[in-house]
Design a protein around this motif. Structure first.
Motif, mmCIF file in Angstrom:
data_model
loop_
_atom_site.group_PDB
_atom_site.id
_atom_site.type_symbol
_atom_site.label_atom_id
_atom_site.label_comp_id
_atom_site.label_asym_id
_atom_site.label_seq_id
_atom_site.Cartn_x
_atom_site.Cartn_y
_atom_site.Cartn_z
ATOM 1 N N TYR A 147 31.138 46.383 34.017
ATOM 2 C CA TYR A 147 32.418 46.230 34.697
ATOM 3 C C TYR A 147 32.291 45.457 36.004
ATOM 4 C CZ TYR A 147 34.616 49.000 31.152
ATOM 5 O OH TYR A 147 35.094 49.436 29.942
ATOM 6 N N ALA A 148 31.142 45.533 36.673
ATOM 7 C CA ALA A 148 30.926 44.720 37.870
ATOM 8 C C ALA A 148 30.962 43.239 37.498
ATOM 9 C CB ALA A 148 29.594 45.083 38.523
ATOM 10 N N ALA A 149 30.348 42.906 36.358
ATOM 11 C CA ALA A 149 30.370 41.511 35.887
ATOM 12 C C ALA A 149 31.796 41.086 35.533
ATOM 13 C CB ALA A 149 29.444 41.348 34.687
ATOM 14 N N VAL A 150 32.555 41.988 34.918
ATOM 15 C CA VAL A 150 33.950 41.686 34.576
ATOM 16 C C VAL A 150 34.749 41.411 35.852
ATOM 17 C CG1 VAL A 150 36.096 42.664 33.641
ATOM 18 C CG2 VAL A 150 33.945 42.955 32.391
ATOM 19 N N ILE A 151 34.584 42.283 36.848
ATOM 20 C CA ILE A 151 35.314 42.115 38.112
ATOM 21 C C ILE A 151 34.921 40.801 38.786
ATOM 22 C CG2 ILE A 151 35.569 43.037 40.460
ATOM 23 C CD1 ILE A 151 35.396 45.871 39.163
ATOM 24 N N ASP A 152 33.618 40.529 38.827
ATOM 25 C CA ASP A 152 33.164 39.270 39.442
ATOM 26 C C ASP A 152 33.727 38.056 38.709
ATOM 27 O OD1 ASP A 152 31.725 40.315 41.574
ATOM 28 O OD2 ASP A 152 29.854 40.444 40.435
ATOM 29 N N ASP A 153 33.869 38.162 37.388
ATOM 30 C CA ASP A 153 34.344 37.032 36.599
ATOM 31 C C ASP A 153 35.797 36.661 36.908
ATOM 32 O OD1 ASP A 153 33.839 34.987 34.737
ATOM 33 O OD2 ASP A 153 34.729 36.155 33.112
ATOM 34 N N TYR A 154 36.565 37.593 37.456
ATOM 35 C CA TYR A 154 37.954 37.275 37.816
ATOM 36 C C TYR A 154 38.054 36.402 39.068
ATOM 37 C CZ TYR A 154 40.299 40.041 34.280
ATOM 38 O OH TYR A 154 40.789 40.511 33.095
ATOM 39 N N ARG A 155 37.000 36.346 39.844
ATOM 40 C CA ARG A 155 36.909 35.482 41.021
ATOM 41 C C ARG A 155 38.037 35.684 42.033
ATOM 42 N NH1 ARG A 155 35.483 29.978 37.738
ATOM 43 N NH2 ARG A 155 33.618 30.778 36.712
ATOM 44 N N VAL A 156 38.345 36.948 42.314
ATOM 45 C CA VAL A 156 39.339 37.243 43.342
ATOM 46 C C VAL A 156 38.703 37.947 44.544
ATOM 47 C CG1 VAL A 156 41.336 37.295 41.799
ATOM 48 C CG2 VAL A 156 40.044 39.380 42.215
ATOM 49 N N LEU A 157 37.484 38.404 44.384
ATOM 50 C CA LEU A 157 36.733 39.044 45.464
ATOM 51 C C LEU A 157 35.512 38.180 45.768
ATOM 52 C CD1 LEU A 157 36.760 42.741 44.150
ATOM 53 C CD2 LEU A 157 38.192 41.767 45.954
ATOM 54 N N PRO A 158 34.907 38.379 46.929
ATOM 55 C CA PRO A 158 33.691 37.609 47.216
ATOM 56 C C PRO A 158 32.633 37.827 46.128
ATOM 57 C CG PRO A 158 34.443 38.747 49.182
ATOM 58 C CD PRO A 158 35.288 39.243 48.037
ATOM 59 N N ARG A 159 31.899 36.754 45.813
ATOM 60 C CA ARG A 159 30.886 36.797 44.762
ATOM 61 C C ARG A 159 29.916 37.952 45.001
ATOM 62 N NH1 ARG A 159 28.339 32.100 41.553
ATOM 63 N NH2 ARG A 159 30.544 31.779 41.502
ATOM 64 N N GLY A 160 29.662 38.725 43.934
ATOM 65 C CA GLY A 160 28.719 39.834 44.001
ATOM 66 C C GLY A 160 29.308 41.148 44.462
ATOM 67 N N SER A 161 30.579 41.167 44.843
ATOM 68 C CA SER A 161 31.172 42.417 45.323
ATOM 69 C C SER A 161 31.677 43.303 44.184
ATOM 70 C CB SER A 161 32.301 42.131 46.315
ATOM 71 O OG SER A 161 33.337 41.405 45.690
ATOM 72 N N GLY A 162 31.569 42.826 42.948
ATOM 73 C CA GLY A 162 31.999 43.635 41.801
ATOM 74 C C GLY A 162 31.240 44.935 41.681
ATOM 75 N N SER A 163 29.979 44.956 42.125
ATOM 76 C CA SER A 163 29.182 46.173 42.021
ATOM 77 C C SER A 163 29.725 47.282 42.924
ATOM 78 C CB SER A 163 27.714 45.890 42.341
ATOM 79 O OG SER A 163 27.585 45.351 43.633
ATOM 80 N N VAL A 164 30.338 46.918 44.030
ATOM 81 C CA VAL A 164 30.979 47.914 44.898
ATOM 82 C C VAL A 164 32.379 48.214 44.383
ATOM 83 C CG1 VAL A 164 31.839 48.353 47.230
ATOM 84 C CG2 VAL A 164 29.625 47.226 46.907
ATOM 85 N N ALA A 165 33.094 47.170 43.991
ATOM 86 C CA ALA A 165 34.480 47.326 43.541
ATOM 87 C C ALA A 165 34.590 48.217 42.306
ATOM 88 C CB ALA A 165 35.100 45.961 43.259
#
Length: 105
Positions: free
Chosen positions: A33-51
């Motif tokens: 899911y971190a990769a999915v979130i990062d793929d949307y490109r709405v948050l700074p790169r790499g922040s999907g792991s926190v999000a």
């Protein structure tokens, strides 16, 4: 005329299950899911792991709140807000022409 309390309880249980289950899915597989979130490109790169941890916890909290009489309205409002954010992120990417993104569903 109000809605039958039995119907309200059944709807609350179903919605709570869906929202809590969505949160659990994220927390059980945070790397995906971190990769999915990062793929949307709405948050700074790499922040999907926190999000992913924040989103999963908020979803679970909203789902549980739906079942508690004193927090029911807050849980419903939070669930609605989450759905609006998810819709906005998907719509933004569609407008960008990005149609092949995994929704994470």
């Amino acid at each position: 005329m109000g809605i039958d309390p039995v119907v309200m309880i059944a709807l609350s249980l179903m919605l709570s299950f869906v929202v809590v289950d969505a949160g659990l899915h994220k927390l059980r597989n945070p790397l995906h899911y971190a990769a999915v979130i990062d793929d949307y490109r709405v948050l700074p790169r790499g922040s999907g792991s926190v999000a992913v941890w924040i989103a999963g916890a908020v979803e679970m909290g909203a789902g549980i709140a739906i079942l508690l009489p004193s927090l029911n309205r807050a849980g419903l409002a939070l669930t609605g807000l989450l759905l609006m954010v998810y819709f906005a992120v998907m719509a933004l990417n569609l407008l960008r022409g990005r149609r092949e993104i995994d929704c994470g569903c």
